[in-house]
Motif scaffolding. Structure first.
Motif, PDB file in Angstrom:
ATOM      1  N   GLY E  91      73.778  17.028  24.788  1.00 11.05           N
ATOM      2  CA  GLY E  91      75.073  16.661  24.233  1.00 11.05           C
ATOM      3  C   GLY E  91      76.108  16.276  25.264  1.00 11.05           C
ATOM      4  N   ASN E 145      81.414  16.334  22.176  1.00 10.18           N
ATOM      5  CA  ASN E 145      81.384  17.231  21.014  1.00 10.18           C
ATOM      6  C   ASN E 145      82.450  18.314  21.091  1.00 10.18           C
ATOM      7  N   GLN E 216      78.966  26.685  22.909  1.00  9.56           N
ATOM      8  CA  GLN E 216      78.572  27.082  21.544  1.00  9.56           C
ATOM      9  C   GLN E 216      78.675  25.896  20.593  1.00  9.56           C
ATOM     10  N   ILE E 217      79.803  25.160  20.700  1.00  8.46           N
ATOM     11  CA  ILE E 217      80.047  24.036  19.785  1.00  8.46           C
ATOM     12  C   ILE E 217      79.064  22.904  20.055  1.00  8.46           C
ATOM     13  N   ARG E 219      76.127  23.084  21.343  1.00  5.63           N
ATOM     14  CA  ARG E 219      74.803  23.512  20.888  1.00  5.63           C
ATOM     15  C   ARG E 219      74.658  23.335  19.382  1.00  5.63           C
ATOM     16  N   LEU E 220      75.707  23.722  18.642  1.00  4.11           N
ATOM     17  CA  LEU E 220      75.667  23.530  17.183  1.00  4.11           C
ATOM     18  C   LEU E 220      75.569  22.056  16.836  1.00  4.11           C
ATOM     19  N   ALA E 221      76.316  21.217  17.578  1.00  4.21           N
ATOM     20  CA  ALA E 221      76.341  19.784  17.266  1.00  4.21           C
ATOM     21  C   ALA E 221      74.993  19.127  17.531  1.00  4.21           C
ATOM     22  N   VAL E 222      74.337  19.567  18.608  1.00  8.84           N
ATOM     23  CA  VAL E 222      73.076  18.934  18.989  1.00  8.84           C
ATOM     24  C   VAL E 222      71.896  19.535  18.237  1.00  8.84           C
ATOM     25  N   GLY E 224      72.064  21.628  15.577  1.00  8.93           N
ATOM     26  CA  GLY E 224      72.262  21.851  14.152  1.00  8.93           C
ATOM     27  C   GLY E 224      72.494  23.315  13.834  1.00  8.93           C
ATOM     28  N   SER E 225      73.043  23.554  12.644  1.00 12.98           N
ATOM     29  CA  SER E 225      73.329  24.924  12.251  1.00 12.98           C
ATOM     30  C   SER E 225      72.090  25.576  11.686  1.00 12.98           C
ATOM     31  N   VAL E 227      72.398  27.219   9.030  1.00 11.76           N
ATOM     32  CA  VAL E 227      72.697  27.299   7.598  1.00 11.76           C
ATOM     33  C   VAL E 227      71.896  26.264   6.812  1.00 11.76           C
TER      34      VAL E 227
END
Lengths: 227, 227, 227, 227, 227, 227, 227, 227
Positions: E91, E145, E216-217, E219-222, E224-225, E227
């Motif tokens: 990312g 991101n 953290q952000i 990692r979530l963006a690349v 995925g969540s 959820v």
């Protein structure tokens, strides 16, 4: 009969032990060398033992010239001159820290509490960023008559402990941290505003003061009230 | 079995009495009316008694509709719903104020301490501007297991008491004063920086919190430690 | 005729003695060496005596080169160059401290007051944590025309003295303490918010300023008003 | 073509949705009535939906006259005018509070996050004075892409959550408390000084701002980065 | 099996990587030398890599004796001991500063983010006093991101960036400045009160903390969540 | 014989006149109605006269029911009940204000000083923005034994007066102003940091306290010292 | 064509002279040595002259290696490298100080103003404790197009000047003082709350900033407006 | 001949127009009704026109009874009584706001500047969260001789404008915002610490003060200096 000794520039409160149950302790920081030695000697003569906090090694050397049995603890920065008899330690006081940087303040508490005749349990580095480390110590906490909770930065440790135990928590904010910690004021405010019950607060980095109060409480718990 | 009751918008801590020895007390200020009544009922059902602090008379009327035996004390602003049996009060807690304007905070302390089962000695209006009024009370102070010292303005009362007694002093700064009293922060700073030993501090106007700690100490003094 | 001397970078207020009754005193801290010597000489020439506060020993050496009769007091950090005649001291000013660490500020007050021609009574180490030490000095306090009360930490001394005496108390907060003492602001707030009457406050560690005011009052008491 | 609408006394930023992905939200507090209605209408026309925070019921009545489909939520004080189509909610945001008094701020967060198209999990009254209530919710916390931690008083909740989870925690200090809480500054300082990682802070009581950031993060987690 | 290592005076949180996805980083400032070396070795053994922030060169020399592959970066004051394999960076995180004096804090962010496996874009010296320098970088900003905005003095950079982008801005106030900058508190207040959306704040000079959240952000963006 | 009267909730300091030369004055603000009346009556009986500050008109009505000769001054908010004999006023106290908004505080000073038996010279609206207005009053200032300087906003008046006169200046900061005046703290800081000599400071808006000190000084000047 | 130079770690704003009429000045404090030299050279090449503030002598030596015509002024701590032609100075700016300790800040103002092409009148040591020294300078003040008023401690100078003149007063609080001067914040608050008109304030010790504004005003007065 | 009018409780500075070029303006807030009317009449008689700021509508009604030509502007809260002749407005002053909530302060500036004889350009709602709105106004800004930049919350507007223009920027922090805005202190600190040149600051919400300074500058620009 006078209840204080009037020396040059000071009035030593020799009545203090009678009134409070603890003899006067010397706050060494900033004290003049010649004066310091005299103070240790006079209080040792009056009480048979004497302790000083916030002492440098250089101050210790000066005290030791007059009182060769003096001992110095680097971490807590405490000078002790003990009497000849071994003290019997009573009850239990738990001393907890959030991080390792808070340990010098904690040792000021622990060594003071031992000097005042209390058993001490040390529980260090149990801050809230890894709460499982604290939760494993609850039995140890509940075995104490008073708990000293020492933390800098955001100072959340005291609140969490307060919610877990039956006995008073004396919270000591430390100057550990940086930026908006305001030299420990942030932790002090955290502890003063605690949502948990049973928490009272002493000055920033005041390990000695917390130990004094914990000693009062432990003494009441073990020896019972006068009432 | 759960150790809290999950109601709408709240998780009542029904395990608290087991953990801490005191059941949950309701801080009424700002609580929604419908919710408040429910809270009093649920905690009364769980514990057989319930108390709320910082309550208005209007809130009391709402509580009384559900719990007709509820009582309200205007000065301390406390609602109490007691169980059927008379409590046996133990030990002794002294509650002192510097001035008459500090009395509402003092009554929050005194009524709370009585609710928690302690004998209470009230010593009001003994501030340092007429020190002879305090010096006449030293015997009363020394008969307590814990002392609550309540003062606004410059808050010097706690330091003077601390130098006179053997037991812990819990200092409560009040918002009484004007100008540079900063809503009580000035008295808080005075108490935190006290040159006397044995003084720890709770939040401004927090009479309840001081009583909680004094109750812990008095209980230890009377019932002894678990250690 | 000009009422000030216009030297390089300064305008010496040679009219001050006429207007205020006291000649200009030099605040040495941070003054440039060459400038400092010149200042001492010019004011000595104008007034027949001169005094400087907050002076280092190095500054004293520089002043002594030009004015060999200059004297330096280490504790108060004051340089004095007196005139040939012995001053007759008048009236009485009491200078009190809470602790021994406040003594350097107290000596700045005491030496200044003596330079300004006042008798001075020193009453040191009578802080409120051992109130009996102060109560034994009430007669001495009542023998003064003005009292200077000097305290750091929580600064409660001024309030207690204020309640015991008939004459004005000038309170000097000191930077003695640590943690939440905020470099003396805590003691300043204590003194400004005093519940006792007759207390006014000067800047933190400003022993000189308190002595100036006490000298004004003592002069009025001894010499009477112009009214 | 202009990228803002120049009305009397305002420049509506109609380009904002293109730049940021969210259209402008109205901060109603203190807005003039006539102006407020106009603002709602213009932004509804431009974006097909519109939301306002910190609104009174009186303001809602005025908006509803122009936009009859407007809805008002008393707890969060939010006015919403939604478009005709049902939104598909994505991902997950957890909204936590320390106490029940923090819920109005929490609902400002939750309702905003839902308006912005996110699923929301509410976890209320899990403050640190009864830590077992929070520990039972760890699985729910770990199922979110962003966590909003809302607390007043000492604000310790954020630190404890930060130590338990993998995703960013947006901390919202609230003005809940009294005395030395300084209107929420104490909780703000606690959160800014947190010893735990992954915690960033928004303004006191700024539930809306926290929801905006959580929405940005949840969108990145669900829709992926542009990188 | 224990989830922490109990060494002398510390409880190393070896469970942290499992809980949070990042292993423990050492805050070197003020750590005792002997203890520091031990800490680096134990965490390297547990995690196969280790990093320390706020390190002096002297501390680096001590670490290098035990871990010869340790590297030190003077500007960011970071010690890194990397594993044998080259990390694949993911990312994008943008790190921006207002001035050149903010660069040490920025490098703490950038080096940390790279250690945690993120691509980093550095955009330095784009403060608001020459806004055209920032406006030329908008494409670079929008390619990230998460954006870290670092500024001292008046700290206005974060607000301007917040109005230009779609992704979260983590604002880092710095202690750069003088006079009424209050050691960085002024910039902190600016950022907390930002009129722009999408801005959250970490402690003064806390480049590490901002990088943690940005990681953290990103990692979530690349990735995925969950959820 | 007791030196205080122990009534419900208060200990009236009837010894105060002997110790300090002034009898107790009632601070009416916040006092309960029933209690207030009782207090006025008891102190009138003990001293033959009584005064209360910070009184509302409603409080005056209550006092007048018991003491029909009571008088109320709206501007100073003072209730006075004088004895039958006309007082002989002595010496001179000057009361100065910077602006017209400071006059209520000034009248609290002036009326108190007259009650305590001093002649008073009022010099109002002589603030530093039009310095010629003050310079025309120097003779009047020099005819006083003590000067009360009252100013809000930036509070510069005290410094200018201090440089012009021989007698002590008691500075009273007022809460007059707005914005960064911090409720009077700004003026307080100005006065505490004064570059002029002879200035000491009382609490914000404390006109009474300044008059008390000025009365002590004027009494010493007229009646001479005991020394 | 770019309007800034993108060097390592900085973006030199070479467009600034076109936009603002003054070329970029270097704030030397804390700048890295190698970088500093480069900066002086690049800006000298671009503008034909260059100036740096808050420079140490060591920094000057480094600059002089690259630019031998550089000059250093110890008092103001300014490095100047002038062009070959003598500047024609225009108009008039008055620079005033309250005391001698404020002169370094004043010289930063005066030397900057001269570098920017203005005539400067220095009026030093005219603080309010001897107001006659200032009143003798009113004609000089009224001959200036802008006045810079520099004062520490209580900072009252600006208010008095503001009441005497027709032109704008730029007030510079200094960190001169001790105790409750709060590093200059006290003087800043005094100046911000001034009761006089025509006073605006810059940061503590910011002599450069005040000179910049005074130069803008003097330029407008001499060269006329563009309007 | 006297240079002030000595009325009851005030000394009207009728010399002010001669000294400063502007006649005295009435700060109405908190002024007594009877006094206010008298003040308007006396200043109207002396100067042929009069203006009052911070006036309520009720105050306006009182003024209008004596001066029927008085006009009231609700937004700026200004009462004006103009002379018979139409003023010729000169030069140009730009008044800018960050948001719509800052407009009342801006109108206090704009109306004052017009009363003082200046042309005014209003540029409202151009805050930094949508920087494109401001960038479109640079030509208008550059056409003014002085710029007033008004902003609450984080107050970043002044810094951005400062970097874009040639003329002085007078920054007015406003109390607009909530939470950690500290009643406008946050914006004040932002502006005082600005990294941009040419910015000086007045008190929070002091629209009048900024207009006064801008009028001084505009007058100098149009009419030229006396030098």
């Amino acid at each position: 009969m006078e209840n204080f000794i009037d020396v040059d520039y000071a009035k030593l409160d020799t009545d203090r032990r009678r009134r409070t149950g603890f003899s006067e302790v010397i706050f060494c920081q900033g004290k003049d060398d010649s004066f310091l030695q005299d103070l240790f000697v006079k209080l040792f003569d009056a009480n048979g033992e004497v302790m000083g906090t916030r002492a440098t090694e250089a101050q210790y050397e000066i005290v030791r010239q007059a009182l060769p049995s003096a001992k110095y603890d680097k971490l807590s920065r405490i000078i002790r001159v003990c009497g000849s008899d071994q003290k019997t330690l009573i009850g239990n006081i738990a001393v907890c820290t959030a991080g390792t940087a808070d340990i010098p303040v904690a040792e000021e508490s622990a060594v003071t509490a031992e000097f005042f005749g209390n058993n001490v349990t040390r529980i260090y580095d149990v801050g809230v960023s890894g709460i499982h480390r604290l939760l494993g110590q609850v039995d140890k906490l509940n075995a104490a008559n008073a708990i000293i909770a020492i933390a800098g930065m955001e100072g959340a440790l005291a609140s969490v402990i307060g919610g877990l135990v039956r006995v008073p928590v004396i919270a000591v904010p430390t100057s550990v941290g940086y930026g908006a910690n305001l030299g420990g004021l942030s932790a002090l405010l955290t502890m003063i505003n605690s949502c948990a019950n049973g928490i009272s607060v002493v000055n920033i980095d005041n390990g000695y003061g917390a130990a004094y109060i914990a000693s009062q409480i432990n003494r009441l718990a073990v020896k019972g009230s006068a009432v």
